[in-house]
Design an enzyme around this catalytic site. Structure first.
Site, PDB file in Angstrom:
ATOM      1  N   GLU A 243       1.027  -0.846   0.154  1.00 16.36           N
ATOM      2  CA  GLU A 243      -0.172  -0.216   0.310  1.00 16.36           C
ATOM      3  C   GLU A 243       0.738   1.318  -0.123  1.00 16.36           C
ATOM      4  OE1 GLU A 243      -2.914  -0.187   3.170  1.00 16.36           O
ATOM      5  OE2 GLU A 243      -3.519  -2.028   2.929  1.00 16.36           O
ATOM      6  N   ARG A 244       1.926   1.203   0.831  1.00 11.80           N
ATOM      7  CA  ARG A 244       2.562   2.414   0.846  1.00 11.80           C
ATOM      8  C   ARG A 244       3.569   2.840  -0.298  1.00 11.80           C
ATOM      9  NH1 ARG A 244       3.092   1.679   7.412  1.00 11.80           N
ATOM     10  NH2 ARG A 244       1.344   2.910   8.030  1.00 11.80           N
ATOM     11  N   GLY A 341       5.933  30.352 -12.325  1.00 11.74           N
ATOM     12  CA  GLY A 341       5.330  31.476 -11.863  1.00 11.74           C
ATOM     13  C   GLY A 341       3.808  31.764 -12.473  1.00 11.74           C
TER      14      GLY A 341
END
Length: 381
Positions: A243-244, A341
């Site tokens: 899962e991780r 930006g």
């Protein structure tokens, strides 16, 4: 740097997935964001293409010979286009292993073909309004009455909750036993007494379904018990490494896509003859730092993929990879947004969407602070 985790079979699969994402997901994605979840057609098409059958034996309709690495291909192709379809990973990377590892043969034949075909969307229902992800503190109860369990309680922050046909529900079957009193039940969401609450609004991940669920005297057949009674906590922790790693793969792919996009955008500045003439020194330094971060994350992910394939990926190593890649994603997206930006800040701009979608990766699946605790424990401190 050269990667060695993919075979020619993976690359052929990548072509299929890329075509699906470009031709069928991208045109509908804005509508999914407005609706708060993908269409049912998406799930059926993903099933037809074998994406929902990754890791599932062919006898149940799965994609023959496929492994978690095929899921990595899917994640990378989705992130290349700045899309967020975490519900797909919930189905393939998180829920599916519970059915594969803990379902009986009868249960597999009952549920897996429907899931693989995209006829049944799945969810893992753990978090509760008053307990968060602290499983010991959960209040949802299941009482055995004859050949059924009677379930009462509520869950929240459930991915795929609004669409789910099958929910793997964590309940207390022995309220006085702490984590040793937790069981997993597969609840069919057309059951009387089951209700879906709010679909939760979020900062990002607008196309990802997140909902509240409630259970009032819901009768769940005892044959829907997944694994053994009161052994649910062991089931839940057994899949944490994958899962991780799934979250880390997603963060890594997102950071890589953001960096590539930013280089492409800045390369068109000025004379348009390339980064060397169109980008100032500060931006070059920022991009170089991001490139270094991305390459380091890729090395960690690919190493973890090899360990997972060998059955050797530890919980601590998975926590380390998630910690690094999710934190790195935040750094890279922030730096790239800064050098782009104002044009990058819009919600509809690719990097603006990546900024909003990516923030939660440091929270779900175990926060960065929890990952640090796990890594520190592995160090013996």
């Amino acid at each position: 740097m050269r990667r060695t985790v993919f075979t020619s079979e993976h690359e052929a699969f990548r072509v299929l997935v890329a075509r699906f994402v470009t031709d069928e997901i991208v045109p509908e994605y804005d509508e999914w964001q407005r609706a708060g979840r993908p269409s049912r057609r998406f799930w059926r098409r993903a099933g037809e293409l074998g994406i929902l059958g990754i890791g599932v034996p062919a006898e149940y309709g799965g994609l023959a010979g496929s492994t978690f690495t095929h899921s990595v291909v899917v994640t990378e192709e989705i992130q290349k286009r700045f899309l967020a379809l975490g519900g797909l990973r919930v189905q393939t990377d998180i829920c599916m292993p519970y059915f594969l590892h803990y379902a009986t043969e009868k249960q597999k034949r009952r549920w897996l073909p429907r899931i693989v075909r995209g006829e049944a969307v799945t969810a893992l229902a753990l978090s509760e309004p008053g307990a968060g992800s602290d499983l010991k503190a959960m209040s949802t109860r299941a009482v055995r009455v004859g050949d059924h369990y009677v379930v009462n309680g509520a869950k929240t922050f459930i991915s795929n909750g609004a669409a789910a046909d099958l929910a793997i529900l964590a309940v207390k079957t022995d309220p006085d036993a702490g984590r040793r009193g937790i069981s997993l039940l597969v609840v069919e969401t057309n059951s009387p007494g089951f209700e879906r609450g709010r679909s939760l609004d979020k900062l990002g991940l607008k196309a990802q379904d997140l909902a509240e669920l409630s259970f009032t005297d819901v009768r769940v057949p005892a044959e829907n018990l997944l694994g053994e009674e009161n052994r649910g906590f062991e089931c839940l922790t057994s899949n944490l490494a994958q899962e991780r790693l799934s979250i880390a793969v997603n963060s890594q792919a997102a950071a890589s896509a953001v960096l590539a996009h930013t280089v492409e955008v800045l390369s068109g500045v000025g004379a348009g003859t390339g980064v060397g003439t169109g980008v100032g020194q500060h931006a070059k330094f920022e991009l170089a730092a991001c490139a270094t971060d991305v390459q380091a994350g890729q090395a960690l992910v690919d190493g973890a993929l090899a360990e997972l394939a060998a059955g050797e990926l530890s919980g601590a190593d998975a926590a380390l990879v998630k910690l690094y890649c999710t934190e790195m994603q935040g750094r890279v997206v922030d730096r790239c947004l800064q050098v782009q930006g104002k044009p990058g800040y819009g919600r509809d701009a690719p990097i603006g969407r990546a900024y909003a979608d990516g923030r939660v990766s440091r929270i779900y699946g175990g926060s960065s602070e929890i990952m640090k605790v796990i890594v520190a424990q592995a160090l013996g401190v």
